[in-house]
Design a protein around this motif. Structure first.
Motif, PDB file in Angstrom:
ATOM      1  N   CYS A  57      -1.006 105.603  66.266  1.00 27.66           N
ATOM      2  CA  CYS A  57      -1.593 106.891  65.900  1.00 27.66           C
ATOM      3  C   CYS A  57      -1.691 107.053  64.381  1.00 27.66           C
ATOM      4  O   CYS A  57      -0.832 106.574  63.656  1.00 27.66           O
ATOM      5  CB  CYS A  57      -0.775 108.040  66.483  1.00 27.66           C
ATOM      6  SG  CYS A  57      -0.932 108.124  68.270  1.00 27.66           S
ATOM      7  N   PHE A  58      -2.758 107.709  63.961  1.00 33.61           N
ATOM      8  CA  PHE A  58      -2.917 107.911  62.519  1.00 33.61           C
ATOM      9  C   PHE A  58      -3.517 109.274  62.212  1.00 33.61           C
ATOM     10  O   PHE A  58      -4.087 109.925  63.073  1.00 33.61           O
ATOM     11  CB  PHE A  58      -3.762 106.790  61.889  1.00 33.61           C
ATOM     12  CG  PHE A  58      -5.158 106.660  62.433  1.00 33.61           C
ATOM     13  CD1 PHE A  58      -6.195 107.457  61.953  1.00 33.61           C
ATOM     14  CD2 PHE A  58      -5.451 105.712  63.401  1.00 33.61           C
ATOM     15  CE1 PHE A  58      -7.488 107.325  62.442  1.00 33.61           C
ATOM     16  CE2 PHE A  58      -6.750 105.572  63.906  1.00 33.61           C
ATOM     17  CZ  PHE A  58      -7.769 106.380  63.423  1.00 33.61           C
ATOM     18  N   ASP A  59      -3.321 109.668  60.955  1.00 33.76           N
ATOM     19  CA  ASP A  59      -3.906 110.895  60.441  1.00 33.76           C
ATOM     20  C   ASP A  59      -4.930 110.482  59.382  1.00 33.76           C
ATOM     21  O   ASP A  59      -4.808 109.401  58.799  1.00 33.76           O
ATOM     22  CB  ASP A  59      -2.788 111.753  59.816  1.00 33.76           C
ATOM     23  CG  ASP A  59      -3.269 113.166  59.530  1.00 33.76           C
ATOM     24  OD1 ASP A  59      -4.275 113.593  60.117  1.00 33.76           O
ATOM     25  OD2 ASP A  59      -2.637 113.838  58.690  1.00 33.76           O
ATOM     26  N   VAL A  60      -5.916 111.319  59.157  1.00 39.07           N
ATOM     27  CA  VAL A  60      -6.937 111.012  58.150  1.00 39.07           C
ATOM     28  C   VAL A  60      -6.906 112.107  57.093  1.00 39.07           C
ATOM     29  O   VAL A  60      -6.858 113.297  57.420  1.00 39.07           O
ATOM     30  CB  VAL A  60      -8.342 110.915  58.782  1.00 39.07           C
ATOM     31  CG1 VAL A  60      -9.385 110.599  57.725  1.00 39.07           C
ATOM     32  CG2 VAL A  60      -8.356 109.859  59.883  1.00 39.07           C
ATOM     33  N   VAL A  61      -6.891 111.695  55.837  1.00 32.04           N
ATOM     34  CA  VAL A  61      -6.761 112.648  54.739  1.00 32.04           C
ATOM     35  C   VAL A  61      -7.811 112.329  53.675  1.00 32.04           C
ATOM     36  O   VAL A  61      -8.033 111.167  53.344  1.00 32.04           O
ATOM     37  CB  VAL A  61      -5.351 112.536  54.097  1.00 32.04           C
ATOM     38  CG1 VAL A  61      -5.188 113.576  53.006  1.00 32.04           C
ATOM     39  CG2 VAL A  61      -4.268 112.705  55.147  1.00 32.04           C
ATOM     40  N   ASP A  62      -8.466 113.356  53.138  1.00 30.14           N
ATOM     41  CA  ASP A  62      -9.400 113.168  52.018  1.00 30.14           C
ATOM     42  C   ASP A  62      -8.662 113.454  50.709  1.00 30.14           C
ATOM     43  O   ASP A  62      -7.941 114.441  50.616  1.00 30.14           O
ATOM     44  CB  ASP A  62     -10.581 114.135  52.132  1.00 30.14           C
ATOM     45  CG  ASP A  62     -11.586 113.684  53.181  1.00 30.14           C
ATOM     46  OD1 ASP A  62     -11.307 112.695  53.883  1.00 30.14           O
ATOM     47  OD2 ASP A  62     -12.649 114.318  53.289  1.00 30.14           O
ATOM     48  N   ARG A  63      -8.851 112.569  49.724  1.00 24.58           N
ATOM     49  CA  ARG A  63      -8.247 112.801  48.409  1.00 24.58           C
ATOM     50  C   ARG A  63      -9.335 112.806  47.349  1.00 24.58           C
ATOM     51  O   ARG A  63     -10.093 111.845  47.231  1.00 24.58           O
ATOM     52  CB  ARG A  63      -7.234 111.689  48.109  1.00 24.58           C
ATOM     53  CG  ARG A  63      -5.900 111.915  48.805  1.00 24.58           C
ATOM     54  CD  ARG A  63      -4.765 111.701  47.820  1.00 24.58           C
ATOM     55  NE  ARG A  63      -4.660 110.311  47.442  1.00 24.58           N
ATOM     56  CZ  ARG A  63      -3.587 109.557  47.710  1.00 24.58           C
ATOM     57  NH1 ARG A  63      -2.566 110.063  48.357  1.00 24.58           N
ATOM     58  NH2 ARG A  63      -3.523 108.318  47.302  1.00 24.58           N
ATOM     59  N   LEU A  64      -9.406 113.889  46.598  1.00 23.95           N
ATOM     60  CA  LEU A  64     -10.418 113.984  45.554  1.00 23.95           C
ATOM     61  C   LEU A  64      -9.888 113.426  44.243  1.00 23.95           C
ATOM     62  O   LEU A  64      -8.717 113.564  43.930  1.00 23.95           O
ATOM     63  CB  LEU A  64     -10.810 115.449  45.344  1.00 23.95           C
ATOM     64  CG  LEU A  64     -11.741 116.050  46.391  1.00 23.95           C
ATOM     65  CD1 LEU A  64     -11.768 117.563  46.251  1.00 23.95           C
ATOM     66  CD2 LEU A  64     -13.153 115.483  46.250  1.00 23.95           C
ATOM     67  N   GLU A  65     -10.772 112.797  43.482  1.00 18.58           N
ATOM     68  CA  GLU A  65     -10.440 112.378  42.118  1.00 18.58           C
ATOM     69  C   GLU A  65     -10.348 113.644  41.260  1.00 18.58           C
ATOM     70  O   GLU A  65     -10.878 114.689  41.643  1.00 18.58           O
ATOM     71  CB  GLU A  65     -11.524 111.438  41.568  1.00 18.58           C
ATOM     72  CG  GLU A  65     -11.704 110.142  42.336  1.00 18.58           C
ATOM     73  CD  GLU A  65     -10.493 109.222  42.240  1.00 18.58           C
ATOM     74  OE1 GLU A  65      -9.651 109.405  41.333  1.00 18.58           O
ATOM     75  OE2 GLU A  65     -10.375 108.323  43.096  1.00 18.58           O
ATOM     76  N   PRO A  66      -9.695 113.542  40.093  1.00 21.22           N
ATOM     77  CA  PRO A  66      -9.549 114.730  39.244  1.00 21.22           C
ATOM     78  C   PRO A  66     -10.880 115.410  38.899  1.00 21.22           C
ATOM     79  O   PRO A  66     -10.933 116.622  38.733  1.00 21.22           O
ATOM     80  CB  PRO A  66      -8.878 114.191  37.978  1.00 21.22           C
ATOM     81  CG  PRO A  66      -8.131 112.990  38.444  1.00 21.22           C
ATOM     82  CD  PRO A  66      -8.956 112.394  39.547  1.00 21.22           C
ATOM     83  N   ASP A  67     -11.978 114.627  38.843  1.00 26.05           N
ATOM     84  CA  ASP A  67     -13.272 115.245  38.510  1.00 26.05           C
ATOM     85  C   ASP A  67     -13.873 116.027  39.680  1.00 26.05           C
ATOM     86  O   ASP A  67     -14.908 116.678  39.536  1.00 26.05           O
ATOM     87  CB  ASP A  67     -14.269 114.187  38.010  1.00 26.05           C
ATOM     88  CG  ASP A  67     -14.604 113.162  39.089  1.00 26.05           C
ATOM     89  OD1 ASP A  67     -14.191 113.344  40.258  1.00 26.05           O
ATOM     90  OD2 ASP A  67     -15.292 112.169  38.765  1.00 26.05           O
ATOM     91  N   GLN A  68     -13.246 115.943  40.851  1.00 28.95           N
ATOM     92  CA  GLN A  68     -13.695 116.668  42.057  1.00 28.95           C
ATOM     93  C   GLN A  68     -15.077 116.222  42.546  1.00 28.95           C
ATOM     94  O   GLN A  68     -15.659 116.867  43.394  1.00 28.95           O
ATOM     95  CB  GLN A  68     -13.729 118.197  41.807  1.00 28.95           C
ATOM     96  CG  GLN A  68     -12.425 118.781  41.300  1.00 28.95           C
ATOM     97  CD  GLN A  68     -11.402 118.966  42.408  1.00 28.95           C
ATOM     98  OE1 GLN A  68     -11.606 119.679  43.355  1.00 28.95           O
ATOM     99  NE2 GLN A  68     -10.273 118.276  42.284  1.00 28.95           N
ATOM    100  N   LYS A  69     -15.595 115.137  41.977  1.00 30.83           N
ATOM    101  CA  LYS A  69     -16.941 114.716  42.362  1.00 30.83           C
ATOM    102  C   LYS A  69     -16.917 113.542  43.336  1.00 30.83           C
ATOM    103  O   LYS A  69     -17.856 113.338  44.098  1.00 30.83           O
ATOM    104  CB  LYS A  69     -17.740 114.308  41.125  1.00 30.83           C
ATOM    105  CG  LYS A  69     -18.120 115.503  40.264  1.00 30.83           C
ATOM    106  CD  LYS A  69     -18.833 115.052  39.013  1.00 30.83           C
ATOM    107  CE  LYS A  69     -19.187 116.255  38.148  1.00 30.83           C
ATOM    108  NZ  LYS A  69     -19.497 115.859  36.778  1.00 30.83           N
ATOM    109  N   THR A  70     -15.874 112.757  43.238  1.00 34.34           N
ATOM    110  CA  THR A  70     -15.740 111.619  44.144  1.00 34.34           C
ATOM    111  C   THR A  70     -14.325 111.643  44.724  1.00 34.34           C
ATOM    112  O   THR A  70     -13.473 112.402  44.247  1.00 34.34           O
ATOM    113  CB  THR A  70     -15.943 110.273  43.405  1.00 34.34           C
ATOM    114  OG1 THR A  70     -15.002 110.205  42.339  1.00 34.34           O
ATOM    115  CG2 THR A  70     -17.358 110.132  42.876  1.00 34.34           C
ATOM    116  N   GLY A  71     -14.107 110.804  45.691  1.00 32.00           N
ATOM    117  CA  GLY A  71     -12.769 110.755  46.282  1.00 32.00           C
ATOM    118  C   GLY A  71     -12.669 109.660  47.320  1.00 32.00           C
ATOM    119  O   GLY A  71     -13.574 108.815  47.440  1.00 32.00           O
ATOM    120  N   MET A  72     -11.553 109.670  48.023  1.00 38.12           N
ATOM    121  CA  MET A  72     -11.309 108.644  49.027  1.00 38.12           C
ATOM    122  C   MET A  72     -10.897 109.293  50.335  1.00 38.12           C
ATOM    123  O   MET A  72     -10.152 110.268  50.335  1.00 38.12           O
ATOM    124  CB  MET A  72     -10.167 107.731  48.577  1.00 38.12           C
ATOM    125  CG  MET A  72     -10.489 106.893  47.377  1.00 38.12           C
ATOM    126  SD  MET A  72      -9.124 105.792  47.018  1.00 38.12           S
ATOM    127  CE  MET A  72      -8.001 106.875  46.204  1.00 38.12           C
TER     128      MET A  72
END
Lengths: 284, 340
Positions: free
Chosen positions: B246-261
């Motif tokens: 089982c896994f969870d999915v999380v979005d992480r934004l870069e400090p510029d808030q324009k890109t992320g993972m």
């Protein structure tokens, strides 16, 4: 073995399709109807779904949420999602404007058994936001009305301001090929329909249980009471269908969050017959 | 399958040879336990290990992994490449190889998981025989034996290995890097004798009869409340489990808030928010319901789809559990009752 260390993924079921919001309708204070159009021509043209299936609605930077499709499968090129502002992702969607781009993945899961239902009477019971997935089925039945016998729709909401798709239902009330009964728990002066919980409406309808299929969708507490009424009317457990809401995070039977009994809501459901649901521990 | 015999003194030749072509990962000592770690020197390889802290799933389904990088403005994926270098996983026990086969059903069946698949297809598996410890119960599920899921398997015969060769690549690698010889009758007999000794060295035979049915029949048993009272909901059992996926999915934004993972992380059905939905409903609030779900899913849910129990009897969860909850105890509690 492949030599390259970094592999580009040709097919990735986790990758959402960029999708444009083409229309937003405020339905209530907390619910909006979003019309969406997948941007890629080929993906959009091959996108097919069944009533009762869902998509993962994806807003990068916030996350994903499973949402039932509300439009009919016959409506091509666009899909509609009726979304309540309930969490981070749906909250972010509510702040989007027409023309903005979000993502969707899907469609996922098993929908209503429409082929089985054809040639039969249909009883549809919705409570609150449960009308969202049933709306797809209602619209499909509407589009292929001659394929079905008598169609009865019971829909309950807490109060008049929370009745969804009221503009459409107000028109349908005057049609003689749909029996549509609306009810609210608490009425106000504007309300001319029924008052009380949705189960009360069973006294007002005639059902030929031998030739009726039914579908129920609503908050978890509603199922048992509605099913009791259906059983009293003599309906078989394998002709009653329910749609479950669980935390379908991946949509493809991997992440484990939507487990219900021994199955996963995302791939085995979200639509189950009541017989199947009776065999799922802690389902109803 | 065909077989060869390799003198144990040749083992470093094989490991060194493989390291020329691959990253080699195998059991290495960490304090007084073992982990799967990178093998720089054949002397680091600890083939007589009992069990590793984490199972090899971490190499195919990492505790945290980037699924894709994205751009916020147009909600577009920038890249979703996966790093999957050619690797040899050396010295895997039968339980853990079986654990990977059970994971394959989930990640490489319907809706293939491309991240897992890329790593799986780029990893050579070299198995090794083991000696049961007092927490091992792989014999209960038949996962003490492994018939596929490896390229090469080494059965320890004291001075030599009885080498089972499963894949073309395994045969080629063996041929390329180490001197082996044909098996003789004495080798086969020694192999049989080793297998018998192995089978006879388990501390108990667990009764698992009708287990899936008993899980339903005893769904409301007070045993689950007792286990729930003890469970700390720490999720250690799922973390160390070779078959928990089982896994969870999380979005992480870069400090510029324009890109992320977008990343995924191991999750556990033992955590209170695991089955919560956005509208405030939580389908497994009590610890008892969560402990029960773990067993219910492993021994009936998964089985209903893949006809196997989602447990390989490695005993890691029993070792990791601060509340001393063990699957053996749960199975015994379910099996208790009836006229003896």
């Amino acid at each position: 073995m492949t030599a390259s260390k970094n592999q580009h993924l040709a097919a990735n079921p986790y990758r959402p399709w960029p999708t444009r919001i083409t229309s937003i309708v405020d339905l209530t204070e907390n619910e909006k109807l979003f019309e969406l159009r997948i941007i890629d021509d080929e993906v959009r043209d091959t996108f097919r779904f069944d009533s009762g299936q869902f998509v993962e609605m994806s807003i990068f930077g916030v996350g994903e949420a499973p949402i039932s499709i509300s439009s009919a499968p016959s409506k091509r090129g666009f899909i509609e999602l009726c979304v309540r502002k309930a969490g981070d992702v749906t909250g972010a969607l509510h702040s989007k404007r027409c023309g903005d781009i979000i993502g969707i993945r899907g469609p996922f899961g098993r929908g209503f058994p429409i082929q089985e239902m054809k040639g039969h009477d249909v009883l549809l019971v919705a409570g609150g936001l449960g009308i969202a997935p049933l709306k797809s089925l209602i619209n499909q039945i509407h589009d292929e009305r001659h394929e079905f016998g008598k169609v009865t729709i019971l829909y309950g909401a807490r109060n008049p301001s929370e009745v969804l798709f009221r503009y459409q239902f107000d028109m349908w009330k005057h049609r003689d090929d749909f029996e549509l009964i609306l009810t609210v728990d608490e009425a106000d002066d504007s309300w001319a329909d029924e008052v009380g919980v949705v189960t009360k409406l069973f006294d007002k309808i005639e059902i030929d249980s031998a030739r009726t299929y039914s579908a129920i969708c609503g908050p978890p507490v509603m199922y048992r009471f509605v099913i009791d009424e259906m059983r009293k009317k003599g309906m078989d457990v394998d002709r009653i269908f329910v749609s479950f809401e669980r935390r379908m995070k991946c949509g493809i039977g991997k992440c484990g969050h939507c487990g219900v009994g021994h199955q996963y809501t995302c791939i085995d459901g979200p639509v189950f017959s009541y017989w199947e649901a009776m065999n799922l521990q802690e389902a109803i | 399958m065909f077989f060869r015999v390799m003198d144990q003194s040749r083992l470093p030749d094989l490991v060194r040879g493989l390291a020329e072509e691959f990253e080699v990962v195998g059991p290495v000592a960490k304090d007084d336990r073992y982990v799967f770690g990178r093998i720089e020197d054949p002397a680091d390889l600890e083939l007589h290990y009992d069990t590793t802290l984490l199972p090899p799933k971490k190499l195919f389904f990492p505790p945290e992994e980037r699924m894709m990088r994205f751009r916020v403005a147009d909600n577009e994926v920038v890249d979703d490449e996966v790093y999957a270098g050619p690797r040899v996983l050396f010295g895997v026990h039968p339980c853990d190889i079986n654990g990977l086969l059970l994971m394959d059903n989930v990640f490489m069946g319907d809706f293939e998981d491309p991240y897992y698949k890329a790593r799986r297809e780029n990893t050579v598996i070299v198995g090794v025989s083991c000696t049961p410890t007092d927490t091992c119960f792989c014999n209960a599920w038949g996962t003490d034996e492994v018939h596929w899921g490896f390229d090469i398997f080494l059965t320890d015969l004291g001075d030599r290995y009885f080498v089972s060769v499963r894949s073309v690549l395994g045969a080629e690698l063996l041929d390329r890097h180490v001197e082996t010889r044909e098996i003789g009758d004495a080798d086969t007999e020694a192999f049989q004798s080793a297998s018998r000794k192995f089978k006879g060295s388990f501390t108990e035979e667990l009764d698992t009869s009708q287990l899936p049915l008993l899980l339903d029949a005893k769904f409301d048993s007070p045993m689950w409340d007792e286990l729930g009272d003890r469970c700390l909901s720490c999720g250690a059992c799922s973390t160390v489990c070779p078959t928990c996926y089982c896994f969870d999915v999380v979005d992480r934004l870069e400090p510029d808030q324009k890109t992320g993972m977008r990343e995924r992380r191991w999750d556990s059905c033992q955590f209170v928010e695991f089955a919560a939905v956005a509208h405030g409903e939580n389908f497994r609030v009590s610890r008892a319901s969560r402990v029960k779900y773990r067993y219910y899913h492993k021994q009936w849910g998964y089985l209903s789809k893949f006809e196997r129990v989602l447990c390989v009897g490695c005993g890691r969860c029993e070792r990791a559990c601060l509340a001393k909850i063990s699957p053996r105890e749960v199975v015994k509690a379910l099996e208790t009752g009836g006229v003896q």
